[in-house]
Design a protein around this motif. Structure first.
Motif: not given
Length: 292
Positions: A15-20, A84-93, A171-181
């Motif tokens: 589960r840790l390897t496969e993610g959320p 917590a939910p923000f981190m969930y979506f961030y890690v899932r992405y 969620y700007n952090h998530l948007w940033t990770l998406h743009l950069v990666s």
């Protein structure tokens, strides 16, 4: 009699390897608890870093918010829980994005992406922050945060914002990770993506203390202190790079007037003026003894 085959439960390592996507309800609860604890750890570090390394302190020049209102307490609690939910979506992405990698650590995927992430984040945050100061919008959202003109409680003061503002900033952090990666195609190591959040949380906390901490021209906690007193300046969160580009940077002036009674009591963290008023109120509440 037919027997029904049951799938074997996935181990916690898998589960840790496969993610959320493979997490159970209990995994999600545990993750949420860990995220709340992580927030408290960051707050503890940013609140006490001055006592550990003893930097200079920024004198109080604006009015300190000595007591939280019920609205303050509700917003702080709600925003902490929303982490917590923000981190969930961030890690899932991060698990789903091919350019966020977990193997082959290198300078290219561990070190170099971090300043890019901060620069991209602050580009959008600076514009967002400026927009929240537009007169027709300011009173509905961002004004709440500026009730505190001399932040001192680290991450607690940092998250004492309207929930809409907290949502946009996080969620700007998530948007940033998406743009950069994804959009720029930069390989970002998974650990680097988490360091981006952890270091950002620490710097945001330090922005809301009285500790005078700076790293050359990259970061200076005094810049955000200026913003709390003079709101039409220094809109960046982590760096003043974009404020210098847009012309909204205002340097810290050590010659600005200081009110001695506005300084904070070292034990209570309240202003001396507030402590004096409370002491006088308590004294007046004690009935004087009548002499025989």
């Amino acid at each position: 009699m037919n027997t029904t085959d049951f799938e074997e439960p996935i181990s916690w390592q898998e589960r840790l390897t496969e993610g959320p996507v493979e997490w159970t309800a209990l995994d999600n609860v545990l993750f949420s608890v860990l995220m709340v604890l992580a927030f408290e750890l960051l707050n503890h570090i940013s609140s006490n870093i001055g006592y550990w390394f003893r930097p200079n302190e920024i004198p109080v020049r604006g009015k300190h918010l000595d007591e939280f209102s019920q609205t303050d307490k509700v917003f702080v609690t709600l925003n902490k829980l929303c982490t917590a939910p923000f981190m969930y979506f961030y890690v899932r992405y991060a698990y789903a994005e091919p350019n966020v990698v977990m193997e082959s650590v290198s300078i290219q995927n561990m070190v170099l992406p971090i300043p890019v992430l901060f620069l991209v984040y602050d580009f959008f945050y600076t514009i967002l922050h400026w927009g929240l100061h537009i007169k027709s919008i300011y009173g509905y959202i961002h004004k709440h945060h500026h009730h505190q003109k001399a932040p001192s409680r680290a991450n607690v003061d940092a998250v004492n914002v309207h929930p809409v503002e907290y949502f946009l900033g996080e969620y700007n952090h998530l948007w940033t990770l998406h743009l950069v990666s994804h959009c720029l195609g930069v390989k970002v190591h998974g650990v680097a993506s988490i360091l981006f959040l952890a270091v950002g949380g620490l710097l945001a906390g330090l922005n809301h203390t009285r500790f005078d901490i700076s790293f050359g021209r990259l970061y200076d906690s005094k810049a955000h202190d200026v913003h709390h007193r003079i709101p039409q300046s220094n809109y960046g969160q982590y760096t003043m790079f974009w404020d210098n580009v847009f012309g909204s940077f205002r340097p810290y002036d050590p010659k600005d007037r200081i009110n001695p009674m506005a300084q904070l009591h070292p034990e209570t963290g309240k202003s001396l003026q507030y402590m004096e008023r409370i002491t006088n109120q308590r004294s007046s509440a004690i009935p004087s003894k009548k002499s025989d």
